[in-house]
Design a protein around this motif. Structure first.
Motif, PDB file in Angstrom:
ATOM      1  N   ALA A   1       0.862  -1.190   0.106  1.00  0.00           N
ATOM      2  CA  ALA A   1       0.004  -0.042   0.068  1.00  0.00           C
ATOM      3  C   ALA A   1       0.965   1.291   0.113  1.00  0.00           C
ATOM      4  O   ALA A   1       0.445   2.250  -0.590  1.00  0.00           O
ATOM      5  N   SER A   2       2.092   1.187   0.680  1.00  0.00           N
ATOM      6  CA  SER A   2       2.774   2.358   0.897  1.00  0.00           C
ATOM      7  C   SER A   2       3.595   2.854  -0.595  1.00  0.00           C
ATOM      8  O   SER A   2       4.075   3.962  -0.770  1.00  0.00           O
TER       9      SER A   2
ATOM     10  N   TYR B   1       2.261   2.096  -3.566  1.00  0.00           N
ATOM     11  CA  TYR B   1       1.451   1.813  -4.880  1.00  0.00           C
ATOM     12  C   TYR B   1       1.862   2.661  -5.724  1.00  0.00           C
ATOM     13  O   TYR B   1       2.004   2.214  -6.967  1.00  0.00           O
ATOM     14  N   ASN B   2       1.923   3.997  -5.635  1.00  0.00           N
ATOM     15  CA  ASN B   2       2.120   4.771  -6.724  1.00  0.00           C
ATOM     16  C   ASN B   2       3.660   5.195  -6.887  1.00  0.00           C
ATOM     17  O   ASN B   2       3.906   5.950  -7.749  1.00  0.00           O
ATOM     18  N   PHE B   3       4.400   4.461  -6.136  1.00  0.00           N
ATOM     19  CA  PHE B   3       5.916   4.732  -6.365  1.00  0.00           C
ATOM     20  C   PHE B   3       6.393   3.719  -7.583  1.00  0.00           C
ATOM     21  O   PHE B   3       7.296   4.401  -8.230  1.00  0.00           O
TER      22      PHE B   3
ATOM     23  N   ASN C   1       1.306  13.554   6.127  1.00  0.00           N
ATOM     24  CA  ASN C   1       2.494  12.518   5.549  1.00  0.00           C
ATOM     25  C   ASN C   1       2.006  11.165   5.342  1.00  0.00           C
ATOM     26  O   ASN C   1       2.847  10.292   4.670  1.00  0.00           O
TER      27      ASN C   1
ATOM     28  N   ASN D   1       0.225  10.347   1.655  1.00  0.00           N
ATOM     29  CA  ASN D   1       1.143  10.725   0.799  1.00  0.00           C
ATOM     30  C   ASN D   1       0.916  10.417  -0.703  1.00  0.00           C
ATOM     31  O   ASN D   1      -0.007   9.687  -0.796  1.00  0.00           O
ATOM     32  N   GLU D   2       1.779  11.015  -1.701  1.00  0.00           N
ATOM     33  CA  GLU D   2       1.254  10.778  -2.966  1.00  0.00           C
ATOM     34  C   GLU D   2       1.539   9.310  -3.413  1.00  0.00           C
ATOM     35  O   GLU D   2       1.081   8.989  -4.253  1.00  0.00           O
ATOM     36  N   TYR D   3       2.470   8.800  -2.943  1.00  0.00           N
ATOM     37  CA  TYR D   3       2.599   7.218  -3.153  1.00  0.00           C
ATOM     38  C   TYR D   3       1.828   6.384  -2.754  1.00  0.00           C
ATOM     39  O   TYR D   3       1.885   5.084  -3.062  1.00  0.00           O
ATOM     40  N   ARG D   4       0.988   6.710  -1.541  1.00  0.00           N
ATOM     41  CA  ARG D   4       0.157   5.654  -1.000  1.00  0.00           C
ATOM     42  C   ARG D   4      -1.029   5.503  -1.766  1.00  0.00           C
ATOM     43  O   ARG D   4      -1.588   6.195  -2.547  1.00  0.00           O
ATOM     44  N   TYR D   5      -1.551   4.047  -1.671  1.00  0.00           N
ATOM     45  CA  TYR D   5      -2.908   3.502  -2.115  1.00  0.00           C
ATOM     46  C   TYR D   5      -4.133   4.260  -1.626  1.00  0.00           C
ATOM     47  O   TYR D   5      -4.122   4.343  -0.127  1.00  0.00           O
TER      48      TYR D   5
END
Lengths: 338, 269
Positions: free
Chosen positions: A224-225, A227-229, B255, B258-262
């Protein structure tokens, strides 16, 4: 042309009870500037894949591969000494637990100087210029600044035990990036970090991959952390990659039942509507490497298993994903509750 | 008669600073925990969140009795447990972060689970075995595991064994320090389910420290936000997470999401 191209990598370990195959025929390709995430249950051989790429383990481990290319150099044709040199110049590895992987008896300063690339002996004019200008210290400070450390004077003169986990992790990344690698390998970089520091570390890595076109392979259980990375995801189970593909494809329409169960748990955990309610989970346990099931390794825990699952399924390639299953899930199977 | 709104733990004016020499104390008197006051009702569960070095681990070890607070009181059912070791050991059980080092590799699982019973109770051998098998049932493990060694088990099973060791004395409070992170989503969901079942069936209060807000939201009733050793916000978990009042809580949430999180999007069908 792929930067790193590995085909059918197998890792075997010699034990007292015979040779055990742990990583079984894994294929990986990665392009410059892309991020690949490896996820899966603990003990599924994720870390061993990374160690095999870096050739870290020597004794009682056997590696096989059909193809191992790094930037158009066929590494399998070289001797092991040359192979290690090419890998060492082009890749960097950040290990688990940053505090343990730094030397406790040396200051950060000394450890940073150690990893910085040395100037060749015949370039003595540059060496003299650097000696006068004290470039070594300046490069080290610049490295720390690039990896998000502002208070460089304090960090350079302290021992690893005086720093916190995030600071150690940032120093480790600075040390890894010092030789300007083409591929950066990270083993669980954000586990056990605090909320704000996870974001900082991910942001830093994203910056490196975008600006320097570094290819990044990251191991993380916390899908989940990241996901967009990550651009691509590969899910491992019992030493095999069961599914691999782009983020949008995998999280919208997973094909393998194991991937689907992981994504279902992730979605249920991050659902703010269902508080204090039980989450449907996958039953059973990860198979033992000494007694692997015949055929599909997920078969014992799979609800769709049939008689054909006694045979090992081949990798099926589709447009933007590949999976290893006899009965792939149809589109939209994630949302239908069964 | 025990009513449902009885206070089980109350912490008042808790202060803690590292044991140091008088010389260092003269120049800097920085407390790790400053004036912490909160109370928990019977059957409620608590999650402690906070930034780095905010004193989460110190607070949970002070409640467990592993460190002695410099000032302040911790009351369990209205009485202190500082000098009452028996009561503390029976009612407050801790689950440690690293599941590999928490279990002794030279002992079988049955011996690991027997030690608390041998120290704290006067049971016969058959009663002890019965209790051990009951507890193993509770954490979804087969009885055959009792004869094995910890290093033969998987990570999830090791974690469940440390849960079983915590549960074997029928405690009222279970304390877990960062014990759910570093697992894959399946195992996380499994351990969350187990904690929820303990809360609902046995009315055990769970106190956890975590850096995963989704787990805090899933398994806790009350939330305690720490910053530099002080309580910033304390109250109902959903209220705080949906509508944070303090600046520090808002920053933590920002925090975290954030933008990376699902981000969860509910299905519209």
């Amino acid at each position: 042309m792929a930067l790193l191209d590995i085909r059918n990598l197998t890792v075997k370990i010699k034990t007292d009870e015979g040779i055990i195959t742990i990583v079984d025929r894994i294929s990986l390709t990665i392009n410059a500037g892309k991020i690949l995430a490896l996820a899966g249950a603990s003990g599924s051989g994720k870390s061993l894949v990374m160690q095999a790429i870096m050739m870290l383990r020597k004794d009682n481990v056997i590696y096989y591969a059909d193809r191992f290319k790094l930037d158009e150099t066929d590494l399998l044709k070289l001797s092991s000494h040359q192979r290690r040199r090419i890998i060492g110049e082009n890749t960097s590895f950040v290990m688990q637990e940053p505090k343990r992987s730094l030397d406790p008896s040396l200051k950060i300063k000394a450890q940073l100087y150690e990893v910085m690339p040395k100037i060749k002996w015949y370039r003595f004019f540059t060496r003299i210029k650097n000696f006068i200008k004290n470039t070594k210290k300046q490069t080290a400070v610049a490295l720390l600044h690039r990896s998000g450390i502002k208070d460089h004077r304090k960090i350079m003169n302290s021992y690893p035990s005086q720093l916190s986990d995030v600071e150690c992790q940032k120093v480790m990344i600075a040390m890894a990036v010092a030789s300007e690698p083409k591929i950066l390998l990270l083993d669980e970089p954000i586990v056990n970090l605090e909320i704000a520091s996870r974001f900082q570390v991910l942001k830093l890595l994203d910056k490196y991959s975008k600006n320097d076109h570094t290819a990044i392979i990251i191991i993380s259980n916390d899908i989940a952390s990241i996901y967009n990375f990550a651009d691509e995801f590969a899910f491992m189970y019992a030493g095999q990659i069961v599914e691999r593909g782009s983020r949008d494809q995998i999280f919208k329409n997973p094909r393998h039942p194991y991937t689907a169960s992981l994504i279902r748990s992730m979605m249920a955990l991050s659902d703010p509507g269902q508080n204090k309610k039980f989450i449907p989970v996958l039953k059973g346990k990860h198979p033992d490497y000494k007694h692997m099931p015949i055929g599909c390794r997920f078969g014992a825990r799979c609800r769709y298993a049939k008689r054909i699952c006694n045979k090992m399924p081949d990798i099926t390639m589709s447009k933007n994903c590949q999976y290893r299953c006899h009965f792939p899930l149809p589109d939209g199977a994630l949302n239908s509750d069964d | 008669m025990i009513s449902s709104t009885e206070t089980i733990i109350s912490v008042s004016n808790l202060c803690y600073r590292n044991p140091s020499s008088w010389f260092t104390r003269m120049f800097r008197s920085d407390f790790i925990l400053k004036n912490i006051t909160f109370s928990l009702q019977d059957g409620e569960s608590l999650a402690i969140i906070g930034e780095e070095k905010s004193g989460k681990s110190e607070l949970i070890s002070a409640i467990a009795g592993l460190i002695t607070p410099t000032k302040g009181l911790i009351l369990y059912n209205g009485q202190t447990y500082e000098n009452n070791r028996q009561m503390r050991a029976q009612n407050f059980r801790m689950i440690f972060q690293d599941q590999e080092t928490a279990l002794n590799r030279k002992l079988r699982i049955i011996d690991i689970l027997q030690i608390p019973l041998l120290i704290n109770t006067s049971m016969t051998e058959s009663e002890r075995k019965e209790r051990i098998y009951d507890t193993l049932n509770l954490v979804d493990l087969p009885n055959s595991i009792a004869k094995r060694y910890p290093q033969e088990l998987s990570y999830g099973q090791m974690k469940r064994i440390s849960f079983a060791r915590a549960l074997i004395l029928n405690p009222k409070v279970i304390l877990a320090n960062k014990s759910i992170s570093s697992f894959d989503p399946n195992l996380r969901a499994h351990i969350c389910n187990m904690m929820l079942r303990l809360q609902k069936e046995r009315r055990i209060s769970t106190i956890i420290t975590t850096s995963d807000l989704e787990i805090a939201r899933k398994i806790s009733d009350k939330l305690l936000v720490l910053c530099k050793g002080e309580v910033v916000e304390f109250g109902d978990t959903r209220k705080i997470l949906n509508n944070p009042q303090n600046e520090i809580t808002q920053r933590l949430l920002r925090n975290y999401n954030n933008e990376y999180r699902y981000k969860f999007k509910p299905e519209k069908e």
